[in-house]
Design an enzyme around this catalytic site. Sequence first.
Site, PDB file in Angstrom:
ATOM      1  N   ASP A   1       0.911  -1.132   0.000  1.00  4.02           N
ATOM      2  CA  ASP A   1       0.000   0.000   0.000  1.00  4.02           C
ATOM      3  C   ASP A   1       0.958   1.190   0.000  1.00  4.02           C
ATOM      4  OD1 ASP A   1      -1.412   2.308   0.913  1.00  4.02           O
ATOM      5  OD2 ASP A   1      -3.051   0.974   1.469  1.00  4.02           O
ATOM      6  N   HIS A   2       1.118   1.835  -1.146  1.00  3.46           N
ATOM      7  CA  HIS A   2       2.236   2.784  -1.252  1.00  3.46           C
ATOM      8  C   HIS A   2       2.070   3.986  -0.314  1.00  3.46           C
ATOM      9  CE1 HIS A   2      -0.325   5.140  -3.981  1.00  3.46           C
ATOM     10  NE2 HIS A   2       0.521   6.131  -3.841  1.00  3.46           N
TER      11      HIS A   2
ATOM     12  N   HIS B   1      -5.802   2.898   1.016  1.00  3.94           N
ATOM     13  CA  HIS B   1      -5.001   4.012   1.544  1.00  3.94           C
ATOM     14  C   HIS B   1      -5.693   4.723   2.711  1.00  3.94           C
ATOM     15  CE1 HIS B   1      -2.865   3.157  -2.028  1.00  3.94           C
ATOM     16  NE2 HIS B   1      -3.558   3.910  -2.859  1.00  3.94           N
TER      17      HIS B   1
END
Length: 512
Positions: A197-198, A260
Amino acid sequence: MSSVETLAQQVATGARTGDPCIVVVFGAAGDLTKRKLFPAIYNLLRGDLLSANFAILGVDREEATVESFRNKIAAEIKQFATVEIEPDKWDWIAQRIHYLPGDFTAPESYKALADRLPKIDEKHGTQGNFMFYLATPPRFFSPIARQLGTAGLTREDGNAWRRIVIEKPFGRDLASAAALNQELQSVMSETQIFRIDHYLGKETVQNIIVFRFANGIFEPVWNNTWIDNVQITVAESVGVEGRGGYYDRAGALRDMVQNHMFQLLALTAMEPPARFAADAIRDRKKEVHLSIRPFTRQDVLDNVVRGQYAAGTVAGRSVAAYRAEPSVAADSVTETFVALKMFIDNQRWSGVPFYLRTGKALPARVSEIAIQFKQSPYSVLPEEYRANARPSSLVLRIQPDEGIFLHFAAKEPGVLPKLDMVGMDFCYSRYFGKEASSGYETLLYDCMIGDPMLFTRADNLEKCWSIVEPVIGTWEELKGERLYPYPAGTWGPDKADELIRRDGRQWRRLTA
Ligand code: BG6
């Protein structure tokens, strides 16, 4: 950030680089590889964080040779690197780049891979450690994992490790995410799986934990006694940017909220972890998600607003309607905006609404978490001097001006005790200087040292899907009903304002 205890000292003294390894990139000819992975690898090298025993093997369908692949990447890195490329450093990487053409679904590709990897391993002394990075469209996640398993490439022998890194989207609902988890876990153990999950790789997101738990002054007021509401905004000024095919099947809820935004929510709301270690933190995050009050159908109707952008203007630029985007259905009912109100039913947060909003084609690119404190219980100042006063708020600004701001009331200079709102600013770049980063350095590095702290665990990911299931279900049933258009360049449909206004509150006014 890492849970390895002495990592900070080891890195500081140059003693701790990533483990020797080969990074096998599936989707080597794709966008992510050139925009993020190679720039991140370059930055890791600059920071002396790569092992000297390191190699990259690109796998893709294109019939390229090693030379042509190296040349392509060498040209692209100039465009996408976050710093000036130094030729000797780039040469170091270039010598370690390899390429294997192959169809992701064909068993022969994996035979070729199984044949090639030991040779590269021997050449670069990478000790049998392989990181399989799936930078591919999601339909290939399962087939690649399965074939890697069948080819025996996920089996860890002795000290050699085998890890798989999976990009999003991880499933499109609970059932598909659970099926993918099962598929992965049938060929490897959970400790070998690194789900990206950047947002967790963003410096400011990692700082939420430090800010909350390394300072004695915030935790005592971080609860329903002092906090009135929390607002989490992830606003984007861009539209779908040529990703209409993917986005039209996803929408803002799947694309941003389930992953996010729920991660931001968990870091903001979680209890202190028992230790600074991956599972201790992931357990705490999971508790938050477990305490989220489930949405009933009526809650979805009352507390979740979806919108879709119509034609408009963003920052002086004309933007076509979402439905006119390439690869988007002309009658699409996919949401490009979501605003919702949710509650965390636990001791700390009971009664505190969390308002979340995200959207594309909004007036600005701003991501932040705003903690809105309650009004002081009593004000000695007469009403007429308090016209401009508001309750205090603390804003964790994720991007673009990374920082932390405290807004509070102060007396205007002058004879009369008139109040106004003022701010105390902490700005990362002013304090620490601007660190060039692609946002993937920490994630790649942590995978190289086997630290899963910033990656999503299977149970947590499935829980997040289960929270949004009733929303997905209700919207499917409603089809296009209650999907509100908003002109590009505005803060979403009026209904989103109504959602919060009816509670006697308002969204924070944001600017770029
Ligand atoms: C991705 C979404 O996960 O995050 C995109 O798929 C979105 O739609 C992007 O634009 C936003 O990331 P960032 O780092 O630019 O805020």
